[in-house]
Design a protein around this motif. Structure first.
Motif, PDB file in Angstrom:
ATOM      1  N   VAL A  85      95.784  24.793  59.308  1.00 26.86           N
ATOM      2  CA  VAL A  85      94.942  25.974  59.506  1.00 26.86           C
ATOM      3  C   VAL A  85      94.944  26.787  58.215  1.00 26.86           C
ATOM      4  CG1 VAL A  85      94.561  28.068  60.854  1.00 26.86           C
ATOM      5  CG2 VAL A  85      95.482  26.021  61.973  1.00 26.86           C
ATOM      6  N   GLN A  86      93.783  26.807  57.557  1.00 29.26           N
ATOM      7  CA  GLN A  86      93.600  27.624  56.359  1.00 29.26           C
ATOM      8  C   GLN A  86      92.717  28.823  56.670  1.00 29.26           C
ATOM      9  OE1 GLN A  86      91.885  24.601  53.841  1.00 29.26           O
ATOM     10  NE2 GLN A  86      93.893  23.876  53.167  1.00 29.26           N
ATOM     11  N   GLY A  87      91.952  28.719  57.760  1.00 25.87           N
ATOM     12  CA  GLY A  87      91.057  29.774  58.216  1.00 25.87           C
ATOM     13  C   GLY A  87      91.601  30.422  59.473  1.00 25.87           C
ATOM     14  N   LYS A  88      90.782  30.412  60.556  1.00 21.86           N
ATOM     15  CA  LYS A  88      91.169  31.092  61.793  1.00 21.86           C
ATOM     16  C   LYS A  88      91.136  30.131  62.982  1.00 21.86           C
ATOM     17  CE  LYS A  88      89.379  35.527  60.274  1.00 21.86           C
ATOM     18  NZ  LYS A  88      88.458  36.635  60.542  1.00 21.86           N
ATOM     19  N   ALA A  97     105.375  16.225  71.047  1.00 22.23           N
ATOM     20  CA  ALA A  97     106.520  15.754  70.259  1.00 22.23           C
ATOM     21  C   ALA A  97     106.000  14.807  69.178  1.00 22.23           C
ATOM     22  CB  ALA A  97     107.524  15.053  71.158  1.00 22.23           C
ATOM     23  N   GLY A  98     106.416  15.037  67.945  1.00 24.50           N
ATOM     24  CA  GLY A  98     105.962  14.218  66.820  1.00 24.50           C
ATOM     25  C   GLY A  98     104.688  14.727  66.173  1.00 24.50           C
ATOM     26  N   GLY A  99     104.024  15.707  66.793  1.00 23.93           N
ATOM     27  CA  GLY A  99     102.827  16.320  66.223  1.00 23.93           C
ATOM     28  C   GLY A  99     103.207  17.503  65.345  1.00 23.93           C
ATOM     29  N   ARG A 100     102.260  17.899  64.480  1.00 28.21           N
ATOM     30  CA  ARG A 100     102.562  18.988  63.536  1.00 28.21           C
ATOM     31  C   ARG A 100     101.329  19.844  63.309  1.00 28.21           C
ATOM     32  NH1 ARG A 100     103.775  17.989  57.227  1.00 28.21           N
ATOM     33  NH2 ARG A 100     104.081  20.144  56.613  1.00 28.21           N
ATOM     34  N   LEU A 101     101.528  21.157  63.327  1.00 32.65           N
ATOM     35  CA  LEU A 101     100.484  22.106  62.965  1.00 32.65           C
ATOM     36  C   LEU A 101     101.062  23.032  61.907  1.00 32.65           C
ATOM     37  CD1 LEU A 101      97.889  23.900  65.058  1.00 32.65           C
ATOM     38  CD2 LEU A 101      99.377  25.296  63.615  1.00 32.65           C
ATOM     39  N   ARG A 102     100.325  23.185  60.801  1.00 29.56           N
ATOM     40  CA  ARG A 102     100.772  24.031  59.697  1.00 29.56           C
ATOM     41  C   ARG A 102      99.739  25.124  59.442  1.00 29.56           C
ATOM     42  NH1 ARG A 102     100.895  20.499  55.608  1.00 29.56           N
ATOM     43  NH2 ARG A 102      99.131  21.324  54.478  1.00 29.56           N
ATOM     44  N   VAL A 103     100.196  26.383  59.429  1.00 31.84           N
ATOM     45  CA  VAL A 103      99.344  27.516  59.080  1.00 31.84           C
ATOM     46  C   VAL A 103      99.651  27.858  57.630  1.00 31.84           C
ATOM     47  CG1 VAL A 103      98.644  29.864  59.669  1.00 31.84           C
ATOM     48  CG2 VAL A 103      99.544  28.359  61.452  1.00 31.84           C
ATOM     49  N   GLU A 104      98.642  27.712  56.772  1.00 33.15           N
ATOM     50  CA  GLU A 104      98.850  27.989  55.350  1.00 33.15           C
ATOM     51  C   GLU A 104      98.647  29.467  55.056  1.00 33.15           C
ATOM     52  OE1 GLU A 104      96.517  25.225  53.039  1.00 33.15           O
ATOM     53  OE2 GLU A 104      97.913  23.604  53.526  1.00 33.15           O
ATOM     54  N   HIS A 105      99.100  29.894  53.879  1.00 33.20           N
ATOM     55  CA  HIS A 105      98.932  31.278  53.437  1.00 33.20           C
ATOM     56  C   HIS A 105      97.456  31.654  53.553  1.00 33.20           C
ATOM     57  CE1 HIS A 105      99.693  34.961  51.283  1.00 33.20           C
ATOM     58  NE2 HIS A 105      98.655  34.690  50.513  1.00 33.20           N
ATOM     59  N   GLY A 106      97.172  32.754  54.222  1.00 32.95           N
ATOM     60  CA  GLY A 106      95.796  33.185  54.456  1.00 32.95           C
ATOM     61  C   GLY A 106      95.241  32.695  55.779  1.00 32.95           C
ATOM     62  N   GLY A 107      95.936  31.752  56.421  1.00 30.16           N
ATOM     63  CA  GLY A 107      95.506  31.226  57.716  1.00 30.16           C
ATOM     64  C   GLY A 107      95.958  32.124  58.856  1.00 30.16           C
ATOM     65  N   GLN A 108      95.276  31.996  59.998  1.00 26.82           N
ATOM     66  CA  GLN A 108      95.540  32.853  61.151  1.00 26.82           C
ATOM     67  C   GLN A 108      95.578  32.000  62.415  1.00 26.82           C
ATOM     68  OE1 GLN A 108      92.395  35.707  62.840  1.00 26.82           O
ATOM     69  NE2 GLN A 108      93.503  36.907  61.308  1.00 26.82           N
ATOM     70  N   LEU A 109      96.635  32.159  63.191  1.00 26.51           N
ATOM     71  CA  LEU A 109      96.829  31.416  64.440  1.00 26.51           C
ATOM     72  C   LEU A 109      96.993  32.433  65.562  1.00 26.51           C
ATOM     73  CD1 LEU A 109      97.282  28.572  65.649  1.00 26.51           C
ATOM     74  CD2 LEU A 109      99.707  28.873  65.164  1.00 26.51           C
ATOM     75  N   ALA A 110      95.977  32.544  66.430  1.00 28.42           N
ATOM     76  CA  ALA A 110      95.983  33.544  67.496  1.00 28.42           C
ATOM     77  C   ALA A 110      95.869  32.849  68.844  1.00 28.42           C
ATOM     78  CB  ALA A 110      94.813  34.512  67.314  1.00 28.42           C
ATOM     79  N   GLY A 111      96.912  32.953  69.667  1.00 33.26           N
ATOM     80  CA  GLY A 111      96.860  32.360  70.996  1.00 33.26           C
ATOM     81  C   GLY A 111      98.220  31.860  71.430  1.00 33.26           C
TER      82      GLY A 111
END
Length: 159
Positions: A85-88, A97-111
């Motif tokens: 996630v680089q945006g919103k 399990a085994g999955g990955r989500l990365r929020v980069e600088h400037g990214g937004q994760l709401a929920g």
């Protein structure tokens, strides 16, 4: 293998129509807007920096999604799948399990976050957390947004 339900669209006059869910099987970039479910079977699916997607987003084993623009809806990340996630991103997130989500600088994760895999946050995130054997790592530069108020027992976040 799994099946894909059709997307149901209800128009302003109440007319109902269905369209097949979009399936991605090779590298692809969304440049405009898309309303409806997307299932990424393989390759890299990118939501472009000025693009928007509204609907469910399922990322299958071996596939990757990069959100540079905005996505509103649930995200399901399978084992050995990845989302950046680089945006919103706004909506519930489910990381197997085994999955990955990365929020980069400037990214937004709401929920709400349902985590059996790994979430790494270098951006900003806010919402409820349900750790189901996984882990959320707030990395240097990452922050956790707190609710601005509680209304009728529900946390309200203002972005």
């Amino acid at each position: 293998m799994h099946t894909h339900n059709d997307d149901i669209h209800i128009g302003p006059n109440g007319a109902r129509s269905t369209t097949p869910q979009k399936v991605v099987e090779t590298d692809e970039t969304l440049h405009g807007s898309h309303s409806g479910g997307i299932c990424v079977h393989s390759g890299v699916f990118t939501v472009g920096s000025r693009a928007s997607h509204s609907g469910s987003l399922r990322v299958e084993t071996g596939a990757k999604v990069v959100i540079r623009g905005s996505h509103s809806g649930s995200v399901h990340v399978a084992d050995q799948a990845a989302v950046v996630v680089q945006g919103k991103q706004s909506g519930s997130v489910h990381v197997a399990a085994g999955g990955r989500l990365r929020v980069e600088h400037g990214g937004q994760l709401a929920g709400s976050l349902h985590v059996s895999g790994l979430i790494e946050n270098s951006g900003v995130r806010g919402g409820s957390e349900h750790i189901e054997g996984g882990q959320i790592l707030d990395l240097p530069g990452g922050s956790v947004k707190q609710p601005s108020r509680i209304t009728n027992g529900a946390a309200v976040y203002e972005w």
